[in-house]
Design an enzyme around this catalytic site. Structure first.
Site, short mmCIF file in Angstrom:
data_model
loop_
_atom_site.label_atom_id
_atom_site.label_comp_id
_atom_site.label_asym_id
_atom_site.label_seq_id
_atom_site.Cartn_x
_atom_site.Cartn_y
_atom_site.Cartn_z
N GLU A 51 77.15 -72.28 -17.02
CA GLU A 51 76.16 -72.89 -16.14
C GLU A 51 75.93 -71.90 -15.00
OE1 GLU A 51 74.65 -75.98 -16.46
OE2 GLU A 51 75.66 -76.30 -18.38
N CYS A 70 71.74 -74.01 -18.12
CA CYS A 70 72.85 -73.96 -19.08
C CYS A 70 72.70 -72.79 -20.04
CB CYS A 70 72.95 -75.28 -19.84
SG CYS A 70 71.46 -75.70 -20.79
#
Length: 538
Positions: free
Chosen positions: A515, A479
């Site tokens: 992501e 992330c």
């Protein structure tokens, strides 16, 4: 009546007369659908109008009032003299007046965006006394010519507010969906088209791998794939956590929302366009409930304020951190505590999980061109078992490893819930993450390791153990592409891995968040590493 209402509003922020006047003004503003400048109103009055529009959920009026209040030069000041008003601007005590004075205005071209979504502007090469000086400005798009106002000088760059876009980009959205998008820290890209957001996210991943990871394309870094997402750019987020500060000697609550861009102040957010409609309906109820508790003096933890939880799952919208909820992903059901981590975009999540499964399995060109097929899988940082359980049907054996024993219990329960029998989850200390009797028997040439660490990335200790264990393939979901790029450098230089593919995902449209999935495969020793021999000698 309008003048009387304006006078009343400017002297009262809570009377019934002021509220009635606001309702009349909202109707007028909403019907005109344009910025309305009324020279008899002060900027403070506009601010109060805007505040009341938020409280009444009149988003159309609030957007117009907000844009008017921050951009119009026609609003009167207390003495109607702009020069005297400027002279009264209070300069912060810690302000450093070099290279620019406080509130000095500049016209600059936007070069690029940081991975935090902030625009990078530079002074011209012949600008005295600081040529090519970096000025950081939010809410801009590369290529635009903008007028900015300095509010902070650092040693190597300055911070500025955006005043005007003189030459807008063709990718600019002139009227963002949310009237708070320029001030609320929740979104950074609402002023950009969705396609340009995703292209910049791809560019940022590539730049981070080059600058931090030391990979020099095209020989050592394959082209980063286009960012994957869906057409749902709003009302996708299934969890939000608004905050409020402690009430201070008053019978009403302050802002309930999210932090302002570039400060720690809170922005009052009665409605969030990226949250699901279910969350927004519940948010209105929760806000009213908090306000009622403050009025009655029954609110909990009044000294520190609080962070609220709203999560939408199969059971509906819940607000209790300790309530178990379920979510369906790719035909599987996962049960977890509402307050625990679980990806918050149910529309993109199944697509992302399928990419992980295919990359880990490999074969037939999957996983960045790798032709070998993996038969055994280790899921590190496994949490509630999302990736391990999703991969189980395509592997002979799957082992999930976690340092948190509670997470191991939840993952095991999820495997049983879905009838998965070839997947087990074990707790391991950080010092011995791979010292497990089962994974020690895995054939390294047919073993893939999936890692999905928190935002801070992998620890040095974990990376050392991973390189020592030496699986054939590493599938790294992150992330934070910056810490992922840092870890990629270690895997390349110390582990002997090369990058097979890089795939960004847009789980959070309108925001800077990315992501990213990188697939690593073992390579020959002389081909490993992100640097050339010359750079290593230097």
């Amino acid at each position: 009546m309008t003048i009387v209402g304006a006078i009343t509003l400017s002297r009262s922020s809570s009377t019934a007369t002021a509220i009635t006047f606001c309702k009349v003004m909202f109707s007028f503003v909403f019907l005109t659908q344009n910025r309305v400048v009324m020279p008899f109103l002060t900027r403070q009055s506009y601010s109060r109008l805007y505040s009341f529009s938020l409280r009444s959920n009149n988003l159309g009026a609030s957007r117009i009032l907000f844009q008017t209040a921050i951009s119009s030069d026609d609003l009167v000041t207390s003495n109607n003299d702009k020069e005297e008003a400027a002279a009264r601007v209070k300069i912060p005590k810690k302000f450093v007046p070099f290279p620019f004075q406080y509130h000095e205005e500049l016209t600059l071209r936007v070069d690029s965006l940081t991975n935090l979504g902030i625009g990078i502007c530079r002074t011209p090469s012949d600008f005295a006394p600081v040529p090519n000086w970096v000025v950081m400005t939010p809410n801009v798009i590369p290529g635009e010519l903008v007028r900015v106002r300095i509010f902070r000088n650092h040693k190597t760059y300055s911070d500025a507010d955006l005043l005007e876009v003189s030459e807008p980009s063709p990718d600019r959205i002139n009227t963002p969906r949310c009237p708070l998008s320029t001030v609320c820290g929740g979104c950074q890209y609402q002023h950009m088209t969705l396609s340009s957001q995703r292209e910049w996210k791809r560019e940022q991943v590539s730049e981070l791998l080059t600058r931090i990871g030391g990979f020099a394309p095209p020989r050592r870094l394959p082209r980063v794939n286009p960012t994957v997402g869906t057409d749902r750019a709003f009302h996708y987020r299934s969890k939000i956590t608004p905050h409020y500060d402690a009430p201070r000697d008053r019978p009403s609550i302050g802002p309930i929302g999210f932090k302002e861009k570039r400060t720690r102040r809170l922005v009052d957010v009665p409605y969030c366009p990226i949250a699901t409609e279910g969350l927004n309906a519940k948010l209105a109820e929760v806000r009213e409930d908090v306000a009622r508790q403050v009025r009655e003096g029954t609110i909990r933890r009044p000294k520190k304020g609080a962070t609220l939880l709203l999560r939408e799952a199969n059971e509906g919208v819940v607000t209790d951190h300790n309530t178990y909820v379920t979510a369906d992903v790719g035909g599987l059901t996962f049960r977890f505590l509402a307050g625990n981590f679980f990806q918050n975009n149910p529309h993109v999540l199944p697509i992302m999980v399928e990419h992980v499964v295919r990359a880990a399995r490999g074969g037939d060109g999957e996983g960045g061109g790798a032709t070998s097929t993996m038969t055994h899988l280790i899921d590190c940082y496994c949490g509630s078992g999302l990736f391990g359980i999703s991969c189980a049907a395509r592997f002979e054996k799957v082992v999930g490893i976690e340092v948190n024993e509670r997470a191991v219990e939840e993952a095991s329960a999820n495997a049983a819930l879905n009838g998965i029998t070839n997947c087990e989850f074990v707790a391991a200390s950080a010092e011995a993450i791979f010292r497990n009797d089962v994974v020690n028997l895995f054939p390294r040439s047919r073993t893939a390791v999936v890692i999905d660490p928190p935002r801070k990335g992998c620890s040095e200790e974990f990376l050392e153990q991973l390189c020592e264990y030496g699986p054939e393939r590493v599938v790294y979901m992150s992330c934070d592409p910056a810490t992922q790029a840092r870890d990629a450098k270690v895997l390349a230089e110390k582990g002997g891995y090369s990058i097979g593919s890089v795939q960004p995902f847009d789980l959070f449209p309108q925001t800077r968040h990315i992501e990213c999935l990188i697939v690593f495969d073992r390579c020959e020793e002389e081909e490993s590493g992100g640097h050339t021999a010359e750079s290593d000698e230097q």
